[in-house]
Design a protein around this motif. Structure first.
Motif, PDB file in Angstrom:
ATOM      1  N   HIS A  97      -4.455  35.911 -35.930  1.00  0.00           N
ATOM      2  CA  HIS A  97      -4.369  36.193 -37.363  1.00  0.00           C
ATOM      3  C   HIS A  97      -3.148  37.062 -37.671  1.00  0.00           C
ATOM      4  O   HIS A  97      -2.370  36.751 -38.571  1.00  0.00           O
ATOM      5  CB  HIS A  97      -5.665  36.897 -37.807  1.00  0.00           C
ATOM      6  N   HIS A 101       0.446  36.531 -39.901  1.00  0.00           N
ATOM      7  CA  HIS A 101       1.172  37.379 -40.860  1.00  0.00           C
ATOM      8  C   HIS A 101       2.638  37.517 -40.439  1.00  0.00           C
ATOM      9  O   HIS A 101       3.544  37.455 -41.267  1.00  0.00           O
ATOM     10  CB  HIS A 101       0.539  38.777 -40.920  1.00  0.00           C
ATOM     11  N   GLU A 120      -3.793  36.353 -46.670  1.00  0.00           N
ATOM     12  CA  GLU A 120      -4.892  36.400 -45.693  1.00  0.00           C
ATOM     13  C   GLU A 120      -5.323  34.987 -45.325  1.00  0.00           C
ATOM     14  O   GLU A 120      -5.586  34.683 -44.155  1.00  0.00           O
ATOM     15  CB  GLU A 120      -6.083  37.197 -46.243  1.00  0.00           C
TER      16      GLU A 120
HETATM   17 ZN    ZN Z   1      -4.664  39.800 -42.416  1.00  0.00          ZN
END
Ligand code: ZN
Ligand code: ZN
Length: 237
Positions: A97, A101, A120
């Motif tokens: 994750h 980003h 997100e």
């Molecule tokens: Zn995040």
């Protein structure tokens, strides 16, 4: 227009680093570090002195208390913080994750400490695709990674085939001369013999005509035209 979908960016990242999926800590760590980010493992309580110093200095005590992972960017300082006390599998999910980003083309325009739902979602989808990019993609990367091996296997097959052809050609040569002999023999064999009182035509080797001197020679056509039937003993039928 550039394709900035999370799937596209995820697959691009996998290709760049020659992985067909990202599911181990070492690989993820290496890729994150190749993006100039340093991974810091922290504990919710009782961190080692350098780590607690760093957390204090960056003023991220709240984040470390509330989150299991997050990225920190401030000028040249680039960190990925991750909770040291969670299972490796969960660390991998979180690092995927955070890598999302890091690879997000919109990262520059967003605040990583307080990112939007869209960013997100991007990171979550990136994480999914780098964990499971699909069988055809895996195959593609496998071929890309192992093409040298594949080429050498192909070369080996080709040379084995070539060698067997060569050996075959060596073996065929005498066979050819045998074939020639056989066809000559066939030509001789095209003459048949009939005894003066006989109704059948025979091969020269047939015992019925073999020791007789008073025989007439015919070609097959002539013998058939003259009304002679094939001899059963010399297997002419
Ligand atoms: Zn995040
Ligand atoms: Zn015969």
């Amino acid at each position: 227009m550039k394709n900035n979908s999370p799937k596209h960016i995820a697959l691009k990242t996998l290709i760049k680093h020659k992985h067909y999926l990202l599911n181990n800590y070492t690989d993820l760590r290496r890729i994150i570090e190749s993006n100039q980010f340093t991974i810091i493992e922290y504990k919710k309580h009782a961190n080692s002195e350098p780590v607690s110093e760093l957390i204090k200095r960056l003023r991220i005590e709240n984040e470390t208390r509330q989150k299991d992972s997050f990225i920190y960017i401030n000028n040249n300082l680039k960190f990925v913080f991750i909770n040291a006390d969670i299972p490796d599998e969960d660390k991998c999910s979180l690092l995927r994750h955070e890598l999302g980003h890091i690879c997000d083309p919109d990262l520059k325009n967003s605040n990583p400490q307080n990112s939007s739902i869209e960013r997100e979602e991007f990171a979550n989808e990136f994480s999914c695709y780098t964990k499971n990019p699909g069988i055809s993609f895996k195959l593609y990367v496998l071929i890309m990674k192992k093409w040298k091996l594949l080429v050498s296997v192909l070369m080996l097959i080709v040379s084995i085939l070539g060698l067997s052809f060569w050996i075959n050609s060596l073996i065929i040569k005498p066979t050819k001369s045998v074939t020639t002999a056989a066809s000559v023999y066939e030509n001789f064999d095209n003459i048949f013999y009939v005894t003066t009182s006989g109704k059948k035509y025979h091969r020269k080797s047939c015992f019925i005509v073999k020791y007789k001197t008073n025989v007439t020679q015919y070609t097959l056509d002539e013998a058939v035209d003259a009304g002679y039937a094939p001899c059963m003993i010399c297997n002419l039928e």
